[in-house]
Design a protein around this motif. Structure first.
Motif, PDB file in Angstrom:
ATOM      1  N   ILE A 106      -4.841  -6.270  11.359  1.00 55.15           N
ATOM      2  CA  ILE A 106      -5.063  -6.278  10.099  1.00 55.15           C
ATOM      3  C   ILE A 106      -6.515  -6.782   9.524  1.00 55.15           C
ATOM      4  CG2 ILE A 106      -4.644  -6.823   7.623  1.00 55.15           C
ATOM      5  CD1 ILE A 106      -1.631  -7.328   8.507  1.00 55.15           C
ATOM      6  N   PRO A 107      -7.538  -5.716   9.228  1.00 56.28           N
ATOM      7  CA  PRO A 107      -8.840  -5.895   9.139  1.00 56.28           C
ATOM      8  C   PRO A 107      -9.075  -7.206   7.982  1.00 56.28           C
ATOM      9  CG  PRO A 107      -8.646  -3.763   8.937  1.00 56.28           C
ATOM     10  CD  PRO A 107      -7.295  -4.367   8.708  1.00 56.28           C
ATOM     11  N   ASN A 108      -9.876  -8.183   8.294  1.00 55.55           N
ATOM     12  CA  ASN A 108      -9.976  -9.326   7.628  1.00 55.55           C
ATOM     13  C   ASN A 108     -10.751  -8.837   6.127  1.00 55.55           C
ATOM     14  OD1 ASN A 108      -9.521 -11.806   7.768  1.00 55.55           O
ATOM     15  ND2 ASN A 108     -11.426 -12.334   9.294  1.00 55.55           N
ATOM     16  N   VAL A 109     -11.241  -7.719   6.116  1.00 53.89           N
ATOM     17  CA  VAL A 109     -11.962  -7.282   4.833  1.00 53.89           C
ATOM     18  C   VAL A 109     -10.910  -7.196   3.868  1.00 53.89           C
ATOM     19  CG1 VAL A 109     -13.689  -5.689   4.255  1.00 53.89           C
ATOM     20  CG2 VAL A 109     -13.052  -5.531   6.643  1.00 53.89           C
ATOM     21  N   TYR A 110      -9.536  -6.762   4.016  1.00 54.85           N
ATOM     22  CA  TYR A 110      -8.674  -6.834   2.909  1.00 54.85           C
ATOM     23  C   TYR A 110      -8.297  -8.041   2.380  1.00 54.85           C
ATOM     24  CZ  TYR A 110      -7.439  -2.171   4.992  1.00 54.85           C
ATOM     25  OH  TYR A 110      -7.351  -0.772   5.487  1.00 54.85           O
ATOM     26  N   TYR A 111      -8.396  -9.054   3.192  1.00 55.50           N
ATOM     27  CA  TYR A 111      -7.981 -10.356   2.903  1.00 55.50           C
ATOM     28  C   TYR A 111      -9.223 -10.934   1.999  1.00 55.50           C
ATOM     29  CZ  TYR A 111      -4.106 -10.662   5.983  1.00 55.50           C
ATOM     30  OH  TYR A 111      -2.799 -10.317   6.578  1.00 55.50           O
ATOM     31  N   GLU A 112     -10.384 -10.629   2.583  1.00 55.36           N
ATOM     32  CA  GLU A 112     -11.428 -11.224   1.465  1.00 55.36           C
ATOM     33  C   GLU A 112     -11.716 -10.496   0.404  1.00 55.36           C
ATOM     34  OE1 GLU A 112     -14.821 -10.283   4.413  1.00 55.36           O
ATOM     35  OE2 GLU A 112     -14.106 -11.871   5.941  1.00 55.36           O
ATOM     36  N   ALA A 113     -11.460  -9.045   0.229  1.00 56.80           N
ATOM     37  CA  ALA A 113     -11.530  -8.325  -0.941  1.00 56.80           C
ATOM     38  C   ALA A 113     -10.600  -8.974  -1.981  1.00 56.80           C
ATOM     39  CB  ALA A 113     -11.223  -6.682  -0.755  1.00 56.80           C
ATOM     40  N   LYS A 145      -9.183 -11.791  -1.979  1.00 54.62           N
ATOM     41  CA  LYS A 145      -9.517 -13.025  -2.498  1.00 54.62           C
ATOM     42  C   LYS A 145     -10.486 -13.019  -3.684  1.00 54.62           C
ATOM     43  CE  LYS A 145      -9.071 -16.797   0.757  1.00 54.62           C
ATOM     44  NZ  LYS A 145      -9.387 -16.584   2.160  1.00 54.62           N
ATOM     45  N   ILE A 146     -11.571 -11.979  -3.626  1.00 52.55           N
ATOM     46  CA  ILE A 146     -12.533 -11.865  -4.603  1.00 52.55           C
ATOM     47  C   ILE A 146     -11.934 -11.459  -5.650  1.00 52.55           C
ATOM     48  CG2 ILE A 146     -14.488 -10.370  -5.224  1.00 52.55           C
ATOM     49  CD1 ILE A 146     -15.396 -10.370  -2.075  1.00 52.55           C
ATOM     50  N   ASP A 147     -10.780 -10.607  -5.696  1.00 50.56           N
ATOM     51  CA  ASP A 147     -10.104 -10.368  -6.784  1.00 50.56           C
ATOM     52  C   ASP A 147      -9.151 -11.452  -7.334  1.00 50.56           C
ATOM     53  OD1 ASP A 147      -9.628  -6.788  -5.682  1.00 50.56           O
ATOM     54  OD2 ASP A 147     -11.092  -7.657  -6.877  1.00 50.56           O
ATOM     55  N   GLY A 148      -9.301 -12.485  -6.729  1.00 55.13           N
ATOM     56  CA  GLY A 148      -8.437 -13.556  -7.255  1.00 55.13           C
ATOM     57  C   GLY A 148      -6.771 -13.736  -6.729  1.00 55.13           C
ATOM     58  N   ALA A 149      -6.681 -12.918  -5.765  1.00 50.83           N
ATOM     59  CA  ALA A 149      -5.010 -12.830  -5.305  1.00 50.83           C
ATOM     60  C   ALA A 149      -4.967 -14.417  -4.548  1.00 50.83           C
ATOM     61  CB  ALA A 149      -4.979 -11.569  -4.476  1.00 50.83           C
ATOM     62  N   SER A 150      -3.511 -14.726  -4.861  1.00 50.67           N
ATOM     63  CA  SER A 150      -2.960 -16.031  -4.370  1.00 50.67           C
ATOM     64  C   SER A 150      -2.779 -15.738  -2.786  1.00 50.67           C
ATOM     65  CB  SER A 150      -2.086 -16.660  -5.052  1.00 50.67           C
ATOM     66  OG  SER A 150      -0.745 -15.816  -4.969  1.00 50.67           O
ATOM     67  N   SER A 151      -2.518 -16.925  -1.914  1.00 57.72           N
ATOM     68  CA  SER A 151      -2.184 -16.153  -0.552  1.00 57.72           C
ATOM     69  C   SER A 151      -0.831 -15.700  -0.723  1.00 57.72           C
ATOM     70  CB  SER A 151      -2.143 -17.838   0.153  1.00 57.72           C
ATOM     71  OG  SER A 151      -3.276 -18.604  -0.064  1.00 57.72           O
ATOM     72  N   LEU A 152       0.010 -15.994  -1.365  1.00 55.62           N
ATOM     73  CA  LEU A 152       1.332 -15.441  -1.504  1.00 55.62           C
ATOM     74  C   LEU A 152       1.333 -13.892  -1.739  1.00 55.62           C
ATOM     75  CD1 LEU A 152       4.344 -16.392  -1.023  1.00 55.62           C
ATOM     76  CD2 LEU A 152       4.610 -16.597  -3.610  1.00 55.62           C
ATOM     77  N   GLN A 153       0.543 -13.726  -2.846  1.00 54.00           N
ATOM     78  CA  GLN A 153       0.315 -12.442  -3.131  1.00 54.00           C
ATOM     79  C   GLN A 153      -0.514 -11.461  -2.014  1.00 54.00           C
ATOM     80  OE1 GLN A 153      -1.869 -13.127  -6.785  1.00 54.00           O
ATOM     81  NE2 GLN A 153      -0.267 -11.851  -8.047  1.00 54.00           N
ATOM     82  N   SER A 154      -1.394 -11.879  -1.269  1.00 53.55           N
ATOM     83  CA  SER A 154      -1.884 -11.439  -0.221  1.00 53.55           C
ATOM     84  C   SER A 154      -1.155 -11.120   0.866  1.00 53.55           C
ATOM     85  CB  SER A 154      -3.169 -11.978   0.307  1.00 53.55           C
ATOM     86  OG  SER A 154      -3.165 -13.226   0.544  1.00 53.55           O
TER      87      SER A 154
END
Lengths: 426, 279, 313
Positions: free
Chosen positions: C203-210, C212-221
């Motif tokens: 799973i590309p890291n980009v998704y997680y970084e993106a 995070k920028i959008d303010g998602a919590s760990s659970l949400q991501s």
């Protein structure tokens, strides 16, 4: 001219006799497989070495099969044509699995060194060969014929206050005394058993159950083998005896038994049980396993359900020849050799082979309890012959495990078993 | 060292680290127990409290079984059979994978899916006729009987096809234009290019074949033809109450695979990971 | 006259040239070579897989003891085995084993994979250690755990020190199934952990970084990125593991021989015993067919539930 003729005749004679000699010396290989019984394996190897020395053109290839794979390996190999020339098989399997498939050859009386079948039969006591006999045809020579006696470790008995020569006449008597010999720890867990049987593979369950069954009159199937009679009152009674040893007298306890050992008497040798069933070969095993333990062991006749009319179960192992073997004559000769040393089998392995005049053998004098064993042999009977031995034993084992480990109701467990056994007959 | 631990920044990570340490230690307990028991005397085995380091290191537990049962022979059998069938598997899988990936012919997809479908059938389901077949061929208790029927791997073919699909066609076309023979292309281009997948497959096949049980159990029932796992199971029966020896023999049985594993571990683990990753 | 000479000289041309000439188009040449390359594998499979499988189906309609000629019984074997409570029970227990082993295994493996994925130090080491049980043969695993489950063995010693009860695992009809399942979980955990780990790392890291920028919590991501992208891997793992579980043979064979009282008799074991201990090959083949059909159904059902195979392949 005459000289020439004579010369020619001599040459012809010399030539033909050398051809004959050459033929006799053609190398032959005979394969022989047996199960794993250490003293028997040792004597097998010795006799094989001696035979090969006496018959240089013969090579005997001997293989020992592990017990837990023995019955499958033998049946599959023999059925698929890759089995041994000489086999050593239990009477139940021989008759129920091998004969119907035509896998064993009838006795070759001549190759065995006799002039007629009757001559051969005359050298054995009646019971010896009947375990491998069907419809008047014989299929093997006995390597061991077994009945059961009770082995008692006397010091435990004496410690509990019983006379040294105590012997139970009934099963209840055995159970009560054995129960007193059992020991428990502070938490109430049993640590020592007064009396127990073994809980090894399916063949053992059946073997021991049959010892009880023959006393109560229980059979696995009816006479025409159309239906199973395993849930009859007689069979329930037989199972009851074993069951009560565990749950009523607390003499026996399956969870204390080593359920895997190759040496069936391991528990007795290790001293975790005071009394158990023993067959002739068991004596040598105990002696080898722990000579001191053997010194203090006494053998007595088994208790009887009906002391007035004692019955004894016989079971035997036979040497037989593979009907697909290409060296059958040589195989029978080898068997004849193995069977011609009853004295050595008696003394080295404690195998009884049922020859007439066993008691007069010089070795018989050193054979412990010779009289009792012979009596058991003479008065004993083979258990009923039935089909599909392996399958029957496996189903019986499951039922017995339920009764003996889980304390299930005997009648209903045997009712279920009957349904399964009926199945097998189909 | 410090650099690595610098990564651990928050309490969650510390907790996870402790968790994984404990979990890994627990996982290793059976192996430690096996090793420890293998050096014990028989009466030490069930002593409580558990003595992890035996009073005396009984090396005889290792040497005695070797004398009594033909372990070296079994070891040789396993090594020879596993190596030979691994070579066969890698070759046939590479060839077939290449064929299914880069060639077009009638029946190609049918053949591929049929072979793949055989993965669903447990060996136990076809062992009976397979056994009869091997017997009819006269291959019972022979090396060819142990090697050849195990020479094809549906998984291997699937894996190689997957990887070869990803190989650029131009590579092969160019070689053809240059006049290279098909066999030459396979040998000198296709194989080297796919070498990682091939070695992964090789490791997989070797491990699977080394540990294979049911098929050798039935096909090699003569003592001298048995492979190591079967020998171990039969040893278990004959000496089952001599636990230290049994454990010693088990240790010996896993040493070769463990050795190969430690040396090639990355490749090993990645070859497993390849199954879960899209091509 | 000239044509005849052409044809004659054409005959003298080597086969290779023929293959290379325009007499054989590129396409035909392709097809021939394709088939040739596939031939070794196809032959092996045809002989040692397809043929036995067809034979199994065929023998299942006969009574066969390997020696006497087979006896046609039609559906007789199938009726018999479904009348047999032993067989029905073995189907039941095989499922119990498969689910009982692999549901915990997959859950634990996922947790482990997530843990390892969280940029822990020495990750390669934890991964390697957990993988060791995977490379050890089933026979060794069974032998060692059989000792551990001994009445006085390690397992009970551990339970005892925790004050828990210590049953005789291999003797008790209630606990014997656990004695089979627990070692299986131990052995398989590392394998699925690695599969999940690979899936996670894909799973590309980009998704997680993106996110995070959008303010998602760990659970949400986790819920919206990890789970959906891991779905194909999880689906694959479920299919593979379930099939493996249904095929199990060695642990019950070595540890309990199907006992005590037949409570751990899995289908593969009963097929083996019916064929090789009892000599009933027809009946065993019928059982084998049933096992195959069960596995086939599971695979088809899985396929339906988790989308087409193109997801995975």
């Amino acid at each position: 001219m005459k000289k020439m003729t004579v010369l020619l005749l001599i040459l012809l004679l010399a030539f033909s006799s050398s051809v004959l000699v050459a033929q006799e010396q053609e190398p032959v290989t005979v394969t022989f497989w047996s199960h794993t019984h250490p003293p028997m394996v040792d004597l097998n190897e010795q006799l094989i070495a001696e035979y090969m020395e006496l018959n240089p053109h013969v090579t005997i290839e001997y293989q020992v099969i592990p017990n837990n794979l023995f019955f499958e390996t033998m049946l599959v190999s023999t059925s698929t044509g890759v089995g041994p020339d000489v086999m050593n098989m239990g009477n139940a399997q021989l008759v129920s699995d091998y004969l119907p498939r035509g896998l064993v050859a009838e006795l070759d009386v001549e190759a065995l060194g006799f002039e007629s079948l009757d001559d051969l039969l005359a050298t054995y006591v009646p019971n010896a060969l009947s375990g491998a006999m069907v419809d008047g045809s014989y299929y093997g020579l006995p390597s061991e014929i077994n009945t059961d006696m009770l082995a008692i470790y006397t010091p435990d008995l004496v410690e509990a206050g019983y006379p040294e020569d105590w012997a139970p006449t009934t099963w209840d008597e055995l159970g009560e005394v054995a129960g007193e010999l059992s020991r428990f720890d502070e938490d109430g867990n049993q640590t020592h058993r007064g009396f127990d049987l073994v809980y090894l593979h399916a063949g053992w369950f059946s073997n021991q159950f049959q010892t009880l069954a023959i006393q109560t009159g229980c059979t696995y199937y009816n006479d025409d083998l159309t239906e199973s009679t395993i849930n009859s009152p007689e069979c329930v009674a037989a199972a009851q005896i074993w069951h009560d040893m565990i749950f009523e007298y607390q003499a026996a306890n399956p969870s204390l038994s080593s359920r895997e050992s190759t040496v069936p008497l391991q528990d007795y040798i290790d001293g975790t049980v005071t009394m158990t069933f023993i067959q002739p070969w068991g004596m040598e095993l105990v002696r080898q396993g722990d000579p001191e333990r053997w010194e203090n062991t006494r053998l007595v006749a088994l208790p009887q359900v009906d002391p007035e009319n004692p019955s004894n179960k016989i079971n035997a192992y036979y040497w037989a020849v593979n009907s697909g073997s290409e060296v059958q004559e040589e195989a029978w000769k080898f068997i004849a050799f193995m069977a011609s040393y009853p004295g050595r089998w008696l003394v080295d392995v404690n195998f009884l082979q049922g020859n007439v005049g066993m008691d007069e053998l010089p070795e018989a004098a050193d054979f412990p309890y010779a009289d009792q064993w012979m009596v058991g042999l003479d008065s004993g009977d083979f258990f009923q012959l039935y089909p599909a031995a392996n399958e029957t034993h496996e189903a019986l084992r499951v039922a017995l495990e339920n009764i003996l480990f889980n304390n299930t109701d005997i009648q209903s467990t045997l009712d279920n078993l009957k349904a399964e056994l009926d199945f097998i007959l189909q | 060292m410090t650099k690595r631990f610098a990564q651990v920044q928050n309490p969650l990570q510390i907790a996870l680290l402790i968790g994984i340490i404990i979990q890994t230690m627990v996982m290793m307990v059976p192996l430690a127990y096996m090793l420890s028991t293998s050096f014990k005397a028989q009466n030490e085995v069930f002593l409580l409290p558990i003595r992890w380091i035996p009073a005396e290191l009984l090396v005889e537990n290792y040497t005695t079984p070797l004398e009594e049962r033909p372990f070296l022979r079994w070891f040789f059998n396993s090594a020879f059979v596993a190596t030979s069938s691994t070579i066969l598997v890698v070759l046939t899988s590479a060839l077939a994978g290449y064929s299914f990936a880069k060639f077009k012919y009638p029946g190609r997809d049918f053949l591929f899916w049929t072979i793949l479908a055989t993965m669903m059938i447990p060996l136990e389901a076809m062992i009976v006729p397979l056994f009869i077949l091997v017997r009819d061929l006269g291959w019972l208790n022979t090396y060819q009987g142990l090697i050849i029927p195990a020479g094809g791997s549906a998984f291997g073919i699937f894996l190689m096809r997957q990887h070869m699909l990803a190989m650029p066609d131009e590579l092969i076309e160019a070689a053809r234009i240059d006049g290279a023979s098909e066999v030459g292309i396979f040998w000198r281009i296709v194989l080297p290019v796919n070498q990682p997948a091939l070695s992964a497959l090789g490791i997989f096949a070797f491990m699977w074949n080394w540990n294979s049980f049911l098929y050798p159990l039935l096909v090699a029932n003569r003592d001298e033809m048995r492979t190591l796992p079967i020998g171990l199971a039969s040893f278990e029966s004959a000496y089952s109450t001599n636990y230290p020896q049994l454990m010693a023999v088990s240790v010996l049985a896993i040493l070769p695979v463990l050795l190969v594993f430690f040396v090639l571990q990355n490749k090993f683990i990645e070859s497993m990971a390849l199954t879960g990753v899209k091509g | 006259m000239a044509n005849r000479t052409d044809r004659l000289s054409a005959q003298r041309i080597s086969a290779r040239t023929i293959l290379q000439s325009r007499l054989f188009t590129y396409r035909t040449r392709q097809q021939v070579w394709g088939l040739l390359f596939a031939l070794p594998a196809v032959t092996l499979f045809a002989v040692f897989a397809i043929y036995p499988i067809i034979q199994t189906f065929y023998i299942s309609f006969f009574d066969y003891d390997l020696v006497n000629t087979p006896d046609y019984v039609g559906m007789g074997n199938y009726e018999t085995i479904f009348d047999s409570p032993i067989f029905i029970n073995s189907i039941r227990f095989t499922f119990v084993y498969a689910f009982g082993t692999y549901i915990p295994t997959l859950i634990l493996a996922l947790i482990l994979a997530l843990t390892l994925n969280a940029r822990l130090p020495f990750r390669g080491f934890w991964r390697m250690m957990n993988f060791i049980p995977v490379v050890i043969s089933w026979v060794v695993v069974s032998v060692v755990w059989k000792l551990m489950f001994h009445r006085n063995g390690l397992f009970n010693a551990g339970l005892d020190s925790l004050g828990l009860m210590t049953p005789d695992w291999l003797l008790s009809t209630n606990y014997a199934p656990f004695a089979i399942i627990i070692p299986s979980i131990w052995k398989e955990l590392g394998f699925y952990m690695v599969i999940f780990l690979a899936g996670l790392q894909n799973i590309p890291n980009v998704y997680y970084e993106a996110s995070k920028i959008d303010g998602a919590s760990s659970l949400q991501s986790f819920r919206f990125i990890t789970v959906p992208l891991l779905r194909p891997t999880i689906a694959l793992a479920i299919v593979i593991s379930l099939i493996e579980g249904l095929k199990v043979f060695i642990p019950p064979f070595v540890m309990t021989q199907g006992g005590p009282a037949g409570t751990t008799r899995v289908m593969a074991l009963i097929i083996y015993q019916t064929a090789f201990a009892n000599g009933r090959f027809g009946r065993a083949s019928a059982m084998a067919v049933i096992l195959f059909l069960i596995i086939l159904s599971i695979t088809l059902i899985q396929n339906r539930l988790y989308g087409t195979r193109r997801d995975i392949y």
